[in-house]
Design an enzyme around this catalytic site. Sequence first.
Site, mmCIF file in Angstrom:
data_model
loop_
_atom_site.group_PDB
_atom_site.id
_atom_site.type_symbol
_atom_site.label_atom_id
_atom_site.label_comp_id
_atom_site.label_asym_id
_atom_site.label_seq_id
_atom_site.Cartn_x
_atom_site.Cartn_y
_atom_site.Cartn_z
ATOM 1 N N ASP A 119 0.845 -1.185 0.000
ATOM 2 C CA ASP A 119 0.000 0.000 0.000
ATOM 3 C C ASP A 119 0.887 1.244 0.000
ATOM 4 O O ASP A 119 1.873 1.326 0.743
ATOM 5 C CB ASP A 119 -0.882 -0.028 1.251
ATOM 6 C CG ASP A 119 -1.840 1.137 1.332
ATOM 7 O OD1 ASP A 119 -2.756 1.201 0.506
ATOM 8 O OD2 ASP A 119 -1.664 1.988 2.231
ATOM 9 N N GLU A 142 1.556 0.252 -4.891
ATOM 10 C CA GLU A 142 1.074 1.538 -5.386
ATOM 11 C C GLU A 142 2.253 2.501 -5.457
ATOM 12 O O GLU A 142 2.801 2.900 -4.434
ATOM 13 C CB GLU A 142 0.011 2.108 -4.448
ATOM 14 C CG GLU A 142 -1.277 1.307 -4.421
ATOM 15 C CD GLU A 142 -2.296 1.924 -3.479
ATOM 16 O OE1 GLU A 142 -3.415 2.218 -3.940
ATOM 17 O OE2 GLU A 142 -1.978 2.117 -2.291
#
Length: 959
Positions: free
Chosen positions: A555, A592
């Site tokens: 993340d 990400e």
Amino acid sequence: MPSLCSRPRRASSVARLRPLGLTTALLTIALLTTHLTTSTANAAHPPGSAQPTTEGKPIGHDLGTAKAHWIDRTTIAWPSPAADAHSYDLLHSANASIGVENGRLTGDYRTIPLRLSDTGLTETQRAKWPHLATRTALRIGAEGGGRRQTTGAAHSAGVPRSEVAEALRGQVVVVERDGDGRLVAATGAQIPGVLDDVYAAAADATLGPVWDGGRPTLSLWAPTAQDVKLLLYDGPNSADVRTMRMKRDTDSPTGIWSARGPARWKGTYYAFQVRVYSPTAGAIVTNTVTDPYSLALSADFERSLLVDLASPQLAPRGWDSLRKPAPTPMNAATIYELHVRDFSASDTTVPEAHRGTYRAFRHSGDAAEDSAGMTELRALADDGVDYVHLLPAFDFGSVPEHRSAQKTPACNLASFPPDSAEQQACVERTARDDAFNWGYDPVHYTVPEGSYSSDPDGTARVTEFREMVSGLNRAGLRVVMDVVYNHTYATGQDDRSVLDRVVPGYYHRLLDDGSVATSTCCPNTAPEHTMMGKLVVDSVVTWAREYKVDGFRFDLMGHHPKSNILAVRAALDRLTLERDGVDGTSIVLYGEGWDFGEVAGGARFEQATQLTMAGTGIGTFNDRLRDGVRGGGPFDADPRLQGFGSGLLTDPNNAPENGTEDQQRARLLHDQDLIKVGLTGNLKDYRFTASSGREVTGGEVDYNGAPAGYTAHPSEAVTYVDAHDNETLYDALAYKLPPDTPMEDRVRMQSLALSTALLGQGTAFVHAGSERLRSKSLDRNSYDSGDWFNRLNWDCEDGNNFGVGLPRAADNRDKWPYARPLLADPDLRADCAAIRTARTRFGELLRIRDSSPAFALDTAEDVQRRVSFPLSGARETPGVITMHLDAGGIDPRWSSLTVVFNASPRSQTQTVTALKGTEVALHPVQAESDDLVVKESSADAETGALTVPGRTVAVFVAG
């Protein structure tokens, strides 16, 4: 004040942030967390005195801030320019009594003189601390010795390490005086840099519970602590406690406290009692805190539990002999993103006690006994899905772990109209205490989440997580874990804060004033600090070795240093089957790669972003193709902006925001260029003819001011058209397609959009349920929207969850005027026929992807040589992309495959010169399909012309 993460995921339309590809969660944070601080001096400056400043604001006498940076044992970076005749000191107080009253220092403290450096920070220091590069350098220790202040003692020049260590165990303040000795500035000091320097040896230490000869040792890194004790409890709620002394490591400078115990400690609950200076409290505090390296916990992370993960009692049946599916490399992988609770919360074929838990993934080995969800996962694996990506399943703080404490909406949600606001209002009332959250709220990084287990106390969560991995592996699927090391749920003195109550001010990234950065939505961690980076690596290795996790999705990976992610890769690569039970080289990594916040543009270190990860083999999500297919971006004020896969120009919805016909044509052709680059694996150096007629590289195609192509290898692109963030693909198309589009055509456009991810090079990524038209009733941000809006229905008779009420006002109210008429339209609720058709088309695309190695090329050179867009150029057809794959020498059946993506509503003919005189046929999967429309596709061998019906992707093969 403590900082607590509630993971808000709100959206706003700001064009300048679109190139970041940010998720809905983070746009508002990027806008709202420009961390504004107001510092009130404890006393006014004496008349006529100079006022040192930082960024135009006086430093003042504010000991509640930390504007000085103690970057190593030799240097403090001071935020204001050096002033003639001014002097500087570092003060430290073991009882945290330093204060300022009436412009004078008070309290009991010792003084370490500082001297100005004429040359500023060294080159090495500037490279390590680029955001401090222009700061004034103050060197520790002054020629001629120190001096005593109040009760302090004099010190000689060249401060010994022991005194630095002593200073770090108390309050630290840096002061500036003018030539008359008047106090003109006083502020706290940020200490992560000097801790990394003084305690560098800790990087090689083993922390947490370690078993040797049947006996446990508990080790805690707490270099700033004045004392640490071990608290032992017989049970998760036991009031009786045994207090054990812990020993500080004095043999080597690690800052580690440890205690070795007898074998009978196994199964004992424990916590640490840490006496330490807390900048948040401005005092010496005694914290009772769990182990940052916990391996098991009591419910709601109240206490750590001492377990040996190697114990046979924690292994489910067959764990040691588990046979995994063969690993699929990232250039060929298809990943299915799934939430643990979504998977079974609404599945009535799962025993009620197991719904929403790890146990719903149990796999009996007999397909007839599987639940509906497991049956579908097995079928997806058979079709070609390789990995299940699980949303956060580590210990997170946003859900009560005991089922008895979890609330459910008190309304009859099904009784309200499909466009009513009542459902979301009722869900909102229990959202903070219900059983659902996405889980991006980490408390303990290396413990399975307790709310997904049958009993959050004890070891059930450990065994049942392993059962889940085993069940998925036996169903033919490898397991990826979504990990969130970029922030914590809480910080400061909050009871839910762990790291910051052990080593206050170290594990989190601090802004100029010493406050915690929150650009991630929550308290940002600082993996650039040695021991936070170590925690990331150690945690990932534990999940891989002890839980046999096959991959990790990071993340907000762009908030990590590139070096940290590469260190994870290196540590995994060292794992072997013989020694560790897993082949670490087969474990996949992606994340990400967004570039934003206080670290943006490499402000503090080289980040792990889309552009910087090129050449590493580690994947990042490709938002370029996503936006080109869907249209617009995630933050548009008007959600009806169209793209290639939603009717731009070719099937306009008449929304004014789409512009004139000429504007739509220009935007559509540019979208097609973005998609072409995406189909190559988003390669930055891939050369092709763009829709302008110019030959360009992928990196020369514009994406809102950034390069469209940025990878060096196709395996570095994770290609998707929807994910858990933002509207599902079905919901996006509900907004964007003309409102009167028949369901049959909606299904076709859903399949066409998915085909751009599935038939391109690189990793294909699909959100669970997109293959069956999953809807969240237009909720763009369902992180806390409960089971109601997040339902994943495996039985098509239950529909696709469209029209179950207006989405939550908190993140969607501005879209309600657009949503109401759509949700009220019964024709937009998919029936069994539509859902089954969508699922069948998805399976066909998977089988086509797996049918030829030409869809999974592993080098940029191969892609350049074998992938082409023969009709791309100034005369290409708007709404159609034709891709030719040269399969000669790598495919035993076919010499080439040609894919025609016809997003327009009309039949289109594309003439491919390379196919002239070649026998070409529809791919066998489509030739045998029950899709009568795709069967209308035809090939003319004489001319090389391929004709494809509207809203259809057709694949042609040449022998």
